[in-house]
Structures are given as structure tokens and as C-alpha cells.
Design an enzyme around this catalytic site. Structure first.
Site, PDB file in Angstrom:
ATOM      1  N   ASP A  23      31.669  52.190  20.704  1.00  0.00           N
ATOM      2  CA  ASP A  23      30.675  51.239  21.209  1.00  0.00           C
ATOM      3  C   ASP A  23      30.228  51.550  22.636  1.00  0.00           C
ATOM      4  O   ASP A  23      29.316  50.891  23.150  1.00  0.00           O
ATOM      5  CB  ASP A  23      31.242  49.815  21.144  1.00  0.00           C
ATOM      6  CG  ASP A  23      31.425  49.362  19.705  1.00  0.00           C
ATOM      7  OD1 ASP A  23      30.691  49.865  18.821  1.00  0.00           O
ATOM      8  OD2 ASP A  23      32.308  48.521  19.459  1.00  0.00           O
ATOM      9  N   GLY A  30      27.107  43.490  11.875  1.00  0.00           N
ATOM     10  CA  GLY A  30      27.681  44.418  10.905  1.00  0.00           C
ATOM     11  C   GLY A  30      29.155  44.115  10.656  1.00  0.00           C
ATOM     12  O   GLY A  30      29.663  44.276   9.539  1.00  0.00           O
ATOM     13  N   LYS A  56      34.630  40.660  21.160  1.00  0.00           N
ATOM     14  CA  LYS A  56      33.876  40.339  19.934  1.00  0.00           C
ATOM     15  C   LYS A  56      34.699  40.643  18.684  1.00  0.00           C
ATOM     16  O   LYS A  56      34.738  39.843  17.749  1.00  0.00           O
ATOM     17  CB  LYS A  56      32.559  41.132  19.940  1.00  0.00           C
ATOM     18  CG  LYS A  56      31.582  40.751  18.868  1.00  0.00           C
ATOM     19  CD  LYS A  56      30.159  41.003  19.312  1.00  0.00           C
ATOM     20  CE  LYS A  56      29.744  42.449  19.286  1.00  0.00           C
ATOM     21  NZ  LYS A  56      29.501  42.946  17.905  1.00  0.00           N
ATOM     22  N   SER A  57      35.369  41.795  18.661  1.00  0.00           N
ATOM     23  CA  SER A  57      36.157  42.157  17.463  1.00  0.00           C
ATOM     24  C   SER A  57      37.268  41.140  17.229  1.00  0.00           C
ATOM     25  O   SER A  57      37.531  40.721  16.096  1.00  0.00           O
ATOM     26  CB  SER A  57      36.784  43.539  17.643  1.00  0.00           C
ATOM     27  OG  SER A  57      35.793  44.520  17.620  1.00  0.00           O
ATOM     28  N   GLN A  78      35.790  48.470  10.482  1.00  0.00           N
ATOM     29  CA  GLN A  78      35.184  47.408   9.673  1.00  0.00           C
ATOM     30  C   GLN A  78      35.543  47.592   8.205  1.00  0.00           C
ATOM     31  O   GLN A  78      35.886  46.629   7.516  1.00  0.00           O
ATOM     32  CB  GLN A  78      33.666  47.416   9.857  1.00  0.00           C
ATOM     33  CG  GLN A  78      33.240  47.005  11.258  1.00  0.00           C
ATOM     34  CD  GLN A  78      31.743  47.104  11.479  1.00  0.00           C
ATOM     35  OE1 GLN A  78      31.008  47.610  10.626  1.00  0.00           O
ATOM     36  NE2 GLN A  78      31.287  46.628  12.621  1.00  0.00           N
ATOM     37  N   ARG A 103      21.669  54.990  17.204  1.00  0.00           N
ATOM     38  CA  ARG A 103      21.916  55.028  18.659  1.00  0.00           C
ATOM     39  C   ARG A 103      21.748  56.416  19.253  1.00  0.00           C
ATOM     40  O   ARG A 103      21.601  56.533  20.465  1.00  0.00           O
ATOM     41  CB  ARG A 103      23.315  54.501  18.979  1.00  0.00           C
ATOM     42  CG  ARG A 103      23.361  53.005  18.927  1.00  0.00           C
ATOM     43  CD  ARG A 103      24.643  52.411  19.470  1.00  0.00           C
ATOM     44  NE  ARG A 103      24.554  50.966  19.308  1.00  0.00           N
ATOM     45  CZ  ARG A 103      25.568  50.163  19.054  1.00  0.00           C
ATOM     46  NH1 ARG A 103      26.794  50.657  18.960  1.00  0.00           N
ATOM     47  NH2 ARG A 103      25.375  48.870  18.928  1.00  0.00           N
TER      48      ARG A 103
HETATM   49  C1  S3P Z   1      34.143  46.987  14.928  1.00  0.00           C
HETATM   50  C2  S3P Z   1      34.265  48.290  14.520  1.00  0.00           C
HETATM   51  C3  S3P Z   1      33.323  49.353  14.907  1.00  0.00           C
HETATM   52  C4  S3P Z   1      32.472  48.932  16.099  1.00  0.00           C
HETATM   53  C5  S3P Z   1      31.934  47.537  15.970  1.00  0.00           C
HETATM   54  C6  S3P Z   1      33.079  46.537  15.834  1.00  0.00           C
HETATM   55  C7  S3P Z   1      35.140  46.008  14.455  1.00  0.00           C
HETATM   56  O1  S3P Z   1      32.464  49.624  13.819  1.00  0.00           O
HETATM   57  O2  S3P Z   1      31.409  49.843  16.287  1.00  0.00           O
HETATM   58  O3  S3P Z   1      31.159  47.197  17.104  1.00  0.00           O
HETATM   59  O4  S3P Z   1      35.233  44.910  15.031  1.00  0.00           O
HETATM   60  O5  S3P Z   1      35.862  46.340  13.509  1.00  0.00           O
HETATM   61  P1  S3P Z   1      32.854  50.687  12.672  1.00  0.00           P
HETATM   62  O6  S3P Z   1      34.019  50.160  11.969  1.00  0.00           O
HETATM   63  O7  S3P Z   1      31.648  50.753  11.769  1.00  0.00           O
HETATM   64  O8  S3P Z   1      33.089  51.972  13.402  1.00  0.00           O
END
Ligand code: S3P
Length: 433
Positions: free
Chosen positions: A319, A99, A28-29, A174, A350
Site C-alpha cells: 500500500d 476491496g 484500516k485492515s 484479502q 497504480r
Molecule cells: C489488505 C490487503 C492488501 C492491501 C489492502 C488491505 C487487507 O490487499 O493492499 O489495502 O486488509 O487484507 P491484497 O490482499 O489484495 O494484497
């Protein structure tokens, strides 16, 4: 059939074993970033293996709203991008439950210039956004946001950004990525100082796409420097998501007569730290590398023991805590997780949601402000779970439901659509009662 879905409530009959080989959705990332970087790159990028979850589909829709041309042919996504074709869309950019999209998207549009309004579902609109707004405002963006400036919906207006030096107050890939994407469109150099390492997909993928980006690693921090750059189109082949593989690997570990192989998952740094955690709990797991960063992972039924998960491990496991807490509920001894307060601001809180869910299975769990202690060895029974718009809660609890006796009920199961629409079909294919 053991599983039945009615509206959003799913019942899972337990007492199962898990066997077989499968592929999980594309990471996904990496999927979000492949789309966002392709939208900025002049020319046509080709993406194979994109996640089919709703989160990534929202990113696909968002870049199309911004003016990228997105086509799908033969299971591949073609993105024709470039800064000169992108513009403010004049409609609200809807990120759904994602998010990652709302934060990376804010950084990207800040670097483009113009006025953009973002909104998401109830869960996204509750999540903290100031962590992204603060650096973007320092760079020159103007942001009007809900709830005292901390939440979506928000409108971001930018008439050109300046590079800044920003030390990350919170470990978040993120937030780091939002600043780097904004820095791509800012004058001068943008520097991000990161003391606690988080996933590095943005740095690596921007470098591959030709961005002027450099990373210097010191013993106590990394410094990432980025300058205004033009990006080139690429071909992406996205490996499977290790966070999704973790559900099936734990399923095999906690159920009898089980063996699961998940094929071709991403195995790069800071994404698979759950594997050594499970291994030190006694898990039998084998890894067979296909390349430096991808491979097949096999897990088989194992007697697990408790462990202590320390604060410095959390960013590499962020995650996977819900499914690790399921493993802990099935292990001998008390597993203690601390330094995980970031979990309170994910799709759901969570910590509190997982504590309630595990208790409904009769697990003995103590809640801390930054984690939990889970005593395994209790006689677990079927649970009743509220997923709270959180895909990872629904999936982790489905695995526990499949392991214990009787019928577990999960309400709000539709949340799995955001990352893994075929989760229930895979669960059915891999299990025997
Ligand atoms: C992600 C970063 C993580 C992770 C999210 C995906 C990303 O969040 O929990 O599922 O793709 O950069 P945080 O940056 O808020 O830790």
C-alpha cells in the site's frame, strides 16, 4: 488558505514545510477485521479507535444488515454479534470502494450459509474476484458473477461448506482472510498454504477471539489450519494506520525544515517495511515503541538517494508504493521497483496512474509491466493529477504537490474519504508556506 476544494478538485499550493505531531485514523485492515470478527462473536465486543473512513463505515453497515447490533457511544463501537442472529438481508450488500470488505465479506457469508448479493462502486466492480471465488467454490459455494464470473456484482449461495487445502496462487492477505473466514463455518479442517508472507491480522485476531486456528511456519511456506469455531467477544483498541502515517513521514523527509511525529501507529510485521526502505534511502527516522506492535515514529528533512525495491519486498509495502514513488522522485539517482504487478489491480491501476501523475510533475519515469523506474533529481514543478477513485493516489500526489513550487491540482480528491476523511485538515494543520 493554501488548499481549496471545489467539488472533487483540490488545489495544493507547494513550497511547504511540515511540522508537528499527529494521530492518523485507526488501522484500516484491523478495523475491518475487528467488525467482521465481532459480528461472528456471541456477545458484545467493544471497539476503540475504529477507522472513520468510508470503507470501514461500509463494513459497519454490512454487519448491521447481516443482523449484528451496532451502537456508537462515547467514541466506542459496541457490536452485539453471534452466528444465530445473522441472516441473509434480502438487499444488495454495498461495499462502496472497499476491496477488503468485498473479499472478506464474501468469505464470511459463505461460512454462514444463505444467499447474498454484493456490489460496489465502479472501481470495486472492476477488481478481480475469481481469486476469492475459486477457493469458495471448491469449498461448496455457488457464485454467479459479472464479467465471465470475475467481477462484482455477484450473488453467492452457500448451503454448507467443506474444508479444503488451498495453496495461494497470488500473495494476498484479502484472499487468505476470505478463506479463513469461510473455514470458520466449514466442516473439517481448512488449510491455507502461503509461500509469500502477507499481513497476518486475520490469523492473529481470530486466534485472540478463540478460533481453532494453528499456524506452522516452514522455511519456504506457512500452513494455516482453521476449523469450525465459536468466537468470543473482545475489546479492541486499534492503533493508527502505518499506511496513512507514511504520507506524513515522507512529507517531512522531502521538504526543508520539517519534522513530523506520528503517534501510536501499528508497527507489527509486514506493515512497516516502508520504514527500512526509506532508511536505506538516507531518511532520518526514529521509532519509539509503546508496545511490541505499536509506537511513535518521527521523520525529519533528509537528503534521499535512490534504491532498488525487489519483488520479495512488495507484499510488505503493497500500500505504500505510491508514496514511496513520490520519495523516489525527490531522491538522487534512479529508483527501480519490480515485482509489483499486483498494483495494477488495486483501487486503480497504480502503476500506470502513478506514472502519469509523476510525469505531470516533470519526473522522469519509465513504466514496466510489473513496476517502474523513477529518476529523481529532475526539476519538479506542480502537477495535474487524476485520482481515478484511488485514495492513495490522491494522498501521495498531495504530498508531492505540497513539496514542489506552485499549485498542484488533484481531481477526484473525494476518494480520500474512503480511508482518511480528515487528510486535508491534517495537511493544513501541519504545513507552513
Ligand atoms: C489488505 C490487503 C492488501 C492491501 C489492502 C488491505 C487487507 O490487499 O493492499 O489495502 O486488509 O487484507 P491484497 O490482499 O489484495 O494484497
Amino acid at each position: 488558505m493554501a488548499e481549496s476544494a471545489s467539488d472533487s478538485v483540490v488545489s495544493i499550493t507547494g513550497g511547504r514545510s511540515f511540522n508537528g505531531t499527529l494521530s492518523v485514523p485507526g488501522d484500516k485492515s484491523i478495523s475491518h477485521r475487528a467488525l467482521l470478527i465481532s459480528c461472528l462473536a456471541s456477545g458484545t465486543s467493544i471497539i476503540k479507535g475504529l477507522s472513520q473512513g468510508k470503507d470501514v463505515q461500509a463494513t459497519k453497515a454490512l454487519i448491521a444488515h447481516l443482523g449484528a447490533r451496532v451502537d456508537e457511544r462515547g467514541g466506542r463501537i459496541f457490536v452485539e454479534g453471534g452466528r444465530d442472529r445473522l441472516h441473509s438481508p434480502g438487499t444488495v450488500l454495498d461495499v462502496g470502494n472497499s476491496g477488503t470488505l468485498i473479499r472478506l465479506g464474501a468469505g464470511l457469508v459463505a461460512g454462514l450459509g444463505g444467499s447474498y448479493t454484493f456490489s460496489g462502486d465502479e472501481s470495486v466492480n472492476r477488481r478481480p474476484m475469481k481469486r476469492v471465488f475459486t477457493p469458495l467454490v471448491q469449498m461448496g459455494a455457488v457464485i454467479e458473477a459479472s464479467n465471465h464470473g470475475d467481477n462484482a456484482p455477484f450473488t453467492l449461495i452457500s448451503h454448507g461448506l467443506n474444508g479444503i487445502t488451498y495453496e495461494m496462487p497470488v500473495a494476498s492477505a484479502q484472499v487468505k482472510s476470505a478463506i479463513l473466514l469461510a473455514g470458520l463455518g466449514a466442516s473439517g479442517t481448512t488449510t491455507v498454504i502461503e509461500r509469500i508472507p502477507t499481513r497476518r491480522h486475520s490469523e492473529e485476531m481470530l486466534l485472540d477471539a478463540g478460533a481453532e486456528i494453528d499456524v506452522t511456519r516452514y522455511t519456504d511456506r506457512s500452513e494455516i489450519y482453521i476449523r469450525r469455531s465459536s468466537l468470543q467477544p473482545l475489546e479492541y483498541d486499534i492503533p493508527g494506520d502505518p499506511s496513512q502515517a507514511a504520507y506524513w513521514l515522507v512529507a517531512a523527509l522531502i521538504t526543508p525544515h520539517s519534522q513530523i511525529t506520528v503517534k501510536n501507529i501499528y508497527l507489527g510485521d509486514l506493515r512497516t517495511d516502508f520504514i527500512p526502505v526509506l532508511t536505506r534511502m538516507g531518511a532520518e527516522i526514529d521509532i519509539s515503541y509503546r508496545s511490541r506492535n505499536s509506537g511513535d515514529v518521527t521523520a525529519r528533512s533528509s537528503q534521499l538517494n535512490s534504491t532498488e525495491i525487489m519483488p520479495d519486498e512488495i507484499p510488505g509495502l503493497i500500500d505504500e508504493i505510491p508514496i514511496l514513488s513520490v520519495a523516489a522522485a525527490c531522491a538522487n539517482g534512479t529508483t527501480v521497483i519490480t515485482g509489483a504487478s499486483e498494483l495494477r489491480v488495486k483501487e486503480s491501476d497504480r502503476i500506470s496512474v502513478m506514472v502519469q501523475a509523476l510525469r505531470s510533475f516533470n519526473a522522469k519515469v519509465e513504466e514496466f509491466s510489473d513496476g517502474m523506474a523513477i529518476s529523481g533529481g529532475e526539476k519538479l514543478h506542480a502537477g495535474k493529477v487524476l485520482a481515478h477513485l484511488d485514495h492513495r493516489i490522491a494522498m501521495a500526489c498531495s504530498i508531492l504537490g505540497a513539496a514542489v513550487a506552485d499549485e498542484t491540482e488533484i481531481s477526484g480528491f473525494e476518494s480520500v474519504e474512503s480511508s482518511y476523511p480528515t487528510f486535508l485538515a491534517d495537511l493544513w494543520n501541519l504545513t507552513t508556506a
